[in-house]
Design a protein around this motif. Sequence first.
Motif, PDB file in Angstrom:
ATOM      1  N   ARG A  81      -4.498  -2.131   3.097  1.00  0.00           N
ATOM      2  CA  ARG A  81      -5.785  -2.822   3.058  1.00  0.00           C
ATOM      3  C   ARG A  81      -6.580  -2.376   1.844  1.00  0.00           C
ATOM      4  NH1 ARG A  81     -10.798  -2.625   7.310  1.00  0.00           N
ATOM      5  NH2 ARG A  81     -11.979  -4.262   6.311  1.00  0.00           N
ATOM      6  N   ALA A  82      -7.210  -3.334   1.207  1.00  0.00           N
ATOM      7  CA  ALA A  82      -8.134  -3.054   0.101  1.00  0.00           C
ATOM      8  C   ALA A  82      -9.528  -3.462   0.563  1.00  0.00           C
ATOM      9  CB  ALA A  82      -7.733  -3.843  -1.141  1.00  0.00           C
ATOM     10  N   TYR A  83     -10.499  -2.627   0.299  1.00  0.00           N
ATOM     11  CA  TYR A  83     -11.850  -2.885   0.792  1.00  0.00           C
ATOM     12  C   TYR A  83     -12.706  -3.660  -0.203  1.00  0.00           C
ATOM     13  CZ  TYR A  83     -10.587   0.094   4.641  1.00  0.00           C
ATOM     14  OH  TYR A  83      -9.958   0.605   5.734  1.00  0.00           O
ATOM     15  N   GLU A  84     -12.322  -3.631  -1.468  1.00  0.00           N
ATOM     16  CA  GLU A  84     -13.070  -4.386  -2.473  1.00  0.00           C
ATOM     17  C   GLU A  84     -12.374  -5.716  -2.726  1.00  0.00           C
ATOM     18  OE1 GLU A  84     -14.085  -2.159  -5.969  1.00  0.00           O
ATOM     19  OE2 GLU A  84     -14.331  -0.321  -4.803  1.00  0.00           O
ATOM     20  N   GLU A  85     -13.152  -6.766  -2.815  1.00  0.00           N
ATOM     21  CA  GLU A  85     -12.617  -8.120  -2.961  1.00  0.00           C
ATOM     22  C   GLU A  85     -11.669  -8.250  -4.153  1.00  0.00           C
ATOM     23  OE1 GLU A  85     -11.844 -11.510  -1.272  1.00  0.00           O
ATOM     24  OE2 GLU A  85     -13.355 -10.175  -0.404  1.00  0.00           O
ATOM     25  N   THR A  86     -11.995  -7.589  -5.255  1.00  0.00           N
ATOM     26  CA  THR A  86     -11.169  -7.703  -6.465  1.00  0.00           C
ATOM     27  C   THR A  86      -9.815  -7.001  -6.332  1.00  0.00           C
ATOM     28  OG1 THR A  86     -12.169  -5.729  -7.429  1.00  0.00           O
ATOM     29  CG2 THR A  86     -13.181  -7.856  -7.984  1.00  0.00           C
ATOM     30  N   GLN A  87      -9.654  -6.205  -5.287  1.00  0.00           N
ATOM     31  CA  GLN A  87      -8.406  -5.452  -5.083  1.00  0.00           C
ATOM     32  C   GLN A  87      -7.520  -6.026  -3.977  1.00  0.00           C
ATOM     33  OE1 GLN A  87      -7.688  -2.878  -7.278  1.00  0.00           O
ATOM     34  NE2 GLN A  87      -9.530  -3.706  -8.222  1.00  0.00           N
ATOM     35  N   LYS A  88      -7.950  -7.112  -3.339  1.00  0.00           N
ATOM     36  CA  LYS A  88      -7.231  -7.688  -2.202  1.00  0.00           C
ATOM     37  C   LYS A  88      -5.806  -8.120  -2.551  1.00  0.00           C
ATOM     38  CE  LYS A  88     -10.394  -7.815   1.144  1.00  0.00           C
ATOM     39  NZ  LYS A  88     -10.210  -7.065   2.387  1.00  0.00           N
ATOM     40  N   TYR A  89      -5.553  -8.440  -3.821  1.00  0.00           N
ATOM     41  CA  TYR A  89      -4.218  -8.895  -4.229  1.00  0.00           C
ATOM     42  C   TYR A  89      -3.147  -7.815  -4.011  1.00  0.00           C
ATOM     43  CZ  TYR A  89      -4.374  -6.104  -8.530  1.00  0.00           C
ATOM     44  OH  TYR A  89      -4.421  -5.077  -9.426  1.00  0.00           O
ATOM     45  N   LYS A  90      -3.558  -6.559  -3.848  1.00  0.00           N
ATOM     46  CA  LYS A  90      -2.610  -5.458  -3.659  1.00  0.00           C
ATOM     47  C   LYS A  90      -2.106  -5.344  -2.220  1.00  0.00           C
ATOM     48  CE  LYS A  90      -4.848  -2.591  -7.161  1.00  0.00           C
ATOM     49  NZ  LYS A  90      -5.648  -1.368  -7.351  1.00  0.00           N
ATOM     50  N   GLU A  91      -2.806  -5.962  -1.292  1.00  0.00           N
ATOM     51  CA  GLU A  91      -2.443  -5.803   0.123  1.00  0.00           C
ATOM     52  C   GLU A  91      -1.018  -6.265   0.379  1.00  0.00           C
ATOM     53  OE1 GLU A  91      -6.853  -6.039   2.172  1.00  0.00           O
ATOM     54  OE2 GLU A  91      -5.567  -7.796   2.312  1.00  0.00           O
ATOM     55  N   GLY A  92      -0.262  -5.405   1.084  1.00  0.00           N
ATOM     56  CA  GLY A  92       1.133  -5.701   1.405  1.00  0.00           C
ATOM     57  C   GLY A  92       2.113  -5.402   0.279  1.00  0.00           C
ATOM     58  N   LYS A  93       1.607  -4.894  -0.833  1.00  0.00           N
ATOM     59  CA  LYS A  93       2.457  -4.606  -1.995  1.00  0.00           C
ATOM     60  C   LYS A  93       2.760  -3.109  -2.071  1.00  0.00           C
ATOM     61  CE  LYS A  93       1.450  -8.881  -4.075  1.00  0.00           C
ATOM     62  NZ  LYS A  93       0.559  -9.348  -3.085  1.00  0.00           N
ATOM     63  N   PHE A  94       3.696  -2.748  -2.941  1.00  0.00           N
ATOM     64  CA  PHE A  94       4.210  -1.386  -3.007  1.00  0.00           C
ATOM     65  C   PHE A  94       4.024  -0.773  -4.391  1.00  0.00           C
ATOM     66  CE2 PHE A  94       6.442  -3.689   0.210  1.00  0.00           C
ATOM     67  CZ  PHE A  94       6.573  -2.797   1.257  1.00  0.00           C
ATOM     68  N   ILE A  95       3.616   0.478  -4.416  1.00  0.00           N
ATOM     69  CA  ILE A  95       3.605   1.282  -5.639  1.00  0.00           C
ATOM     70  C   ILE A  95       4.822   2.194  -5.571  1.00  0.00           C
ATOM     71  CG2 ILE A  95       2.498   3.284  -6.731  1.00  0.00           C
ATOM     72  CD1 ILE A  95       1.060   0.805  -7.487  1.00  0.00           C
ATOM     73  N   LEU A  96       5.666   2.138  -6.599  1.00  0.00           N
ATOM     74  CA  LEU A  96       6.771   3.086  -6.728  1.00  0.00           C
ATOM     75  C   LEU A  96       6.570   3.826  -8.042  1.00  0.00           C
ATOM     76  CD1 LEU A  96       9.800   0.922  -5.537  1.00  0.00           C
ATOM     77  CD2 LEU A  96       8.413   2.500  -4.196  1.00  0.00           C
ATOM     78  N   GLU A  97       6.591   5.145  -7.964  1.00  0.00           N
ATOM     79  CA  GLU A  97       6.341   5.955  -9.143  1.00  0.00           C
ATOM     80  C   GLU A  97       7.553   5.951 -10.072  1.00  0.00           C
ATOM     81  OE1 GLU A  97       3.974   9.351  -9.003  1.00  0.00           O
ATOM     82  OE2 GLU A  97       3.491   9.119  -6.890  1.00  0.00           O
ATOM     83  N   LYS A  98       7.288   5.775 -11.352  1.00  0.00           N
ATOM     84  CA  LYS A  98       8.354   5.690 -12.347  1.00  0.00           C
ATOM     85  C   LYS A  98       9.244   6.935 -12.322  1.00  0.00           C
ATOM     86  CE  LYS A  98       9.299   4.618 -17.128  1.00  0.00           C
ATOM     87  NZ  LYS A  98       8.904   4.869 -18.488  1.00  0.00           N
ATOM     88  N   SER A  99       8.649   8.099 -12.083  1.00  0.00           N
ATOM     89  CA  SER A  99       9.417   9.347 -12.070  1.00  0.00           C
ATOM     90  C   SER A  99      10.323   9.475 -10.846  1.00  0.00           C
ATOM     91  CB  SER A  99       8.480  10.555 -12.130  1.00  0.00           C
ATOM     92  OG  SER A  99       7.675  10.617 -10.970  1.00  0.00           O
ATOM     93  N   LYS A 100      10.142   8.596  -9.843  1.00  0.00           N
ATOM     94  CA  LYS A 100      10.911   8.688  -8.597  1.00  0.00           C
ATOM     95  C   LYS A 100      11.993   7.623  -8.473  1.00  0.00           C
ATOM     96  CE  LYS A 100       8.415  12.045  -6.957  1.00  0.00           C
ATOM     97  NZ  LYS A 100       8.236  12.520  -5.618  1.00  0.00           N
ATOM     98  N   ILE A 101      12.058   6.697  -9.454  1.00  0.00           N
ATOM     99  CA  ILE A 101      13.055   5.626  -9.395  1.00  0.00           C
ATOM    100  C   ILE A 101      13.859   5.589 -10.696  1.00  0.00           C
ATOM    101  CG2 ILE A 101      11.858   4.201  -7.686  1.00  0.00           C
ATOM    102  CD1 ILE A 101      10.720   2.524  -9.980  1.00  0.00           C
TER     103      ILE A 101
END
Length: 106
Positions: A81-101
């Motif tokens: 969940r993103a609480y700011e309207e401008t960040q809602k596009y991130k909901e349900g998406k994944f961050i994978l760190e470059k150093s871990k993949i």
Amino acid sequence: MAEFVGPRLYSCCNCRNHVALHDDVISKAFQGRNGRAFLFSHAMNITVGPKENRQLMTGLHTVADVSCCDCREVLGWKYERAYEETQKYKEGKFILEKSKIVKENW
């Protein structure tokens, strides 16, 4: 004729379990805990941990850490969940760190 290799993938840096497809990269301009990170629309072969609120660079988000389902290496997080309207596009998406993949089939 060129031999078909298959889709370009990202794998866990620890055990080489496939965790994401290159075609699912939305952005490579994100910041993780340990440096650069990629935003993905989907991830696979991962375990999603418990949700928690975190103050990130772009504001308050509810996130859940994601780990490799084989070796349990923490790879990044899922935006629940993103609480700011401008960040809602991130909901349900994944961050994978470059150093871990690592890249596969490139």
